[in-house]
Design an enzyme around this catalytic site. Structure first.
Site, short mmCIF file in Angstrom:
data_model
loop_
_atom_site.label_atom_id
_atom_site.label_comp_id
_atom_site.label_asym_id
_atom_site.label_seq_id
_atom_site.Cartn_x
_atom_site.Cartn_y
_atom_site.Cartn_z
N LYS A 163 5.77 -0.31 -2.43
CA LYS A 163 6.11 0.46 -3.63
C LYS A 163 6.67 -0.42 -4.74
CE LYS A 163 4.87 4.61 -2.34
NZ LYS A 163 3.84 5.39 -3.05
N TYR A 170 7.14 -0.18 3.48
CA TYR A 170 6.95 0.82 2.42
C TYR A 170 7.62 0.37 1.13
CZ TYR A 170 7.26 5.46 0.16
OH TYR A 170 7.18 6.51 -0.71
#
Length: 257
Positions: free
Chosen positions: A161, A157
């Site tokens: 991001k 993640y």
């Protein structure tokens, strides 16, 4: 002059979870007509119902964003709902995490595809509609996890991001000569249906984590979806016309420590 007036604007919000629905409502409060898209018809209908309950106008699309062809089909459906795209919000999320040692190729690829690849293809479709019109506002939901290591099981993640923050900068610079502003919002920890399993004992979560996370945030609490509405309205409106490729960090001060 009302710098936050969105009357006459059409907005497309991809992802009707907690943050996406709150932002869709906020855009409607300022006068925008909103189309929401989600893989869950229940979520999409719920977002429209909330907007209409406040007196706004909205429609929805049930769509997947797993592949480029899915996204092209979704935008083709959007074209049937509105005659011009003014505001695009990329806020779709999934809950898929793993420690680095236990990471599988499937989890890694799924997370990177959803939070980075798919957002690019959505931006591309938005850009293809906005650039010819010489106007547009694209808002990407990034994350503080793309800036700092939070120490959790989110390496995939975080990588996605971080890539999205940089992608937002590059698209911002590439498209601003055509009147299209691309910017991002990086929330900190937000209480949504995706994060609640961490705290709900009925779902295997630990309610003690709430106090732990709250104690790490200078503001003293985790965010609620409504906390992302102000930054989104700013980035969607004429008030942010001079912002290009920026990343507004809405984390209650977490990254200031």
């Amino acid at each position: 002059m009302n710098l936050f007036d969105l009357k006459g604007k059409n907005a497309f919000v991809i992802g009707a979870g907690g943050i996406g629905t709150a932002i869709a409502q906020g855009l409607s409060w300022q006068g925008a007509y909103v189309v929401v898209a989600d893989v869950s018809e229940k979520n999409a209908k719920n977002a429209v119902a909330k907007i209409e309950a406040d007196g706004g106008k909205a429609d929805y699309i049930v769509a997947d964003i797993t592949t480029k062809s899915d996204i092209e089909a979704m935008f083709a459906e959007m074209d049937k709902k509105i005659d011009r795209l003014d505001i695009l919000v990329n806020s779709a999320g999934i809950g898929s995490f793993s420690s680095a040692l236990d990471m599988t190729e499937d989890v890694w690829n799924t997370v990177l595809n959803h939070f980075l690849n798919s957002v690019f293809w959505c931006c591309q479709q938005g850009g293809k509609r906005m650039v010819p019109n010489k106007y547009g506002k694209i808002i990407n939901l990034c994350s503080m996890s793309g800036m700092v290591a939070t120490g959790d099981v989110g390496s995939s993640y975080a990588a996605a991001k971080a890539g999205l923050i940089q992608l937002t900068k590059n698209l911002g610079c590439e498209w601003i000569p055509h009147g299209v502003n691309v910017n991002g919002i990086s929330p900190g920890m937000v209480r949504t249906a995706l994060t609640d399993p961490m705290f709900d004992p009925k779902m295997g979560g630990d309610p003690a984590l709430i106090a732990m996370y709250d104690s790490q945030i200078p503001l003293g609490r985790m965010a609620q979806p409504i906390d992302m509405v102000g930054p989104a309205l700013f980035l969607a409106s004429p008030a942010s016309d001079y912002l290009v490729g920026q990343n507004i960090v809405a984390d209650g001060g977490y990254t200031c420590r």
